[in-house]
Every structure is written in C-alpha cells, then in structure tokens.
Write an enzyme that holds these catalytic residues in place. Structure first.
Site, PDB file in Angstrom:
ATOM      1  N   SER A  31      -2.515   3.648  -6.516  1.00 28.60           N
ATOM      2  CA  SER A  31      -1.136   3.468  -6.058  1.00 28.60           C
ATOM      3  C   SER A  31      -0.251   4.629  -6.501  1.00 28.60           C
ATOM      4  O   SER A  31      -0.129   4.919  -7.693  1.00 28.60           O
ATOM      5  CB  SER A  31      -0.576   2.159  -6.623  1.00 28.60           C
ATOM      6  OG  SER A  31       0.823   2.094  -6.432  1.00 28.60           O
ATOM      7  N   THR A  32       0.395   5.278  -5.547  1.00 30.41           N
ATOM      8  CA  THR A  32       1.317   6.358  -5.893  1.00 30.41           C
ATOM      9  C   THR A  32       2.625   5.804  -6.444  1.00 30.41           C
ATOM     10  O   THR A  32       3.317   6.490  -7.195  1.00 30.41           O
ATOM     11  CB  THR A  32       1.586   7.277  -4.691  1.00 30.41           C
ATOM     12  OG1 THR A  32       2.053   6.486  -3.598  1.00 30.41           O
ATOM     13  CG2 THR A  32       0.326   8.023  -4.303  1.00 30.41           C
TER      14      THR A  32
END
Length: 91
Positions: free
Chosen positions: A81-82
């Site tokens: 997840s960014t």
C-alpha cells in the site's frame, strides 16, 4: 493559497500539517526518447512532496493535522500500500 480551499472554504478551519513543498497542482511533462511513444506524459508529483508525494500527501496534510510528536498514528492497507508507506514517512 491552496486550490482546495477555493472549492471548500470550510477546510480552512481544519488543522493542517504542511507536508508539500508547493500547494499547487503537480506539473506534467512530456516524455521523449521512447520508441513508439510519441505522446507520453508524466505527472511530476515528486516536485510537490519529494518523499511519497502527490495526492496521498495532500490528503495526509489534513489527516495528520492534529498529530504531535509522541502521538501514535495507526493506518492500514493491503500489501504494498502506497498510502501506508506515505503515512509511515510523514507521520
């Protein structure tokens, strides 16, 4: 001036952590030198917030507005997840 304030003036009342270098939109640049890609453009979010920049950091400015040194910040997301990465960098 933050462009979002023009559309949503009530946001001015919220605490905000200043994470971005600029408050404007991310510049867009034409990419050249790639065979077969005559009309390729890239959005340069790295120029607004060099560490995990772009729309995630602009949102985090409001989400982290009340966070102070020593506070615990909890977020979650899927593997890779960014959003989680950006939160970890800026929190």
């Amino acid at each position: 001036m933050i462009p979002l304030y023009e559309r949503f003036p009530a946001l001015r009342e919220l605490p905000r952590a200043e994470l971005c270098i600029t408050t404007g939109v991310s510049p867009v640049e034409r990419i050249t030198g790639i065979a077969g890609a005559d009309d390729l453009w890239i959005k340069r979010d790295d120029l607004n917030a060099p560490f995990g920049g772009g729309n995630k950091v602009r949102a985090l400015e409001f989400l982290l507005g009340n966070v102070r040194a020593g506070d615990t910040v909890l977020t979650l997301g899927g593997a890779g997840s960014t959003h989680v990465l950006s939160t970890a960098i800026h929190a």
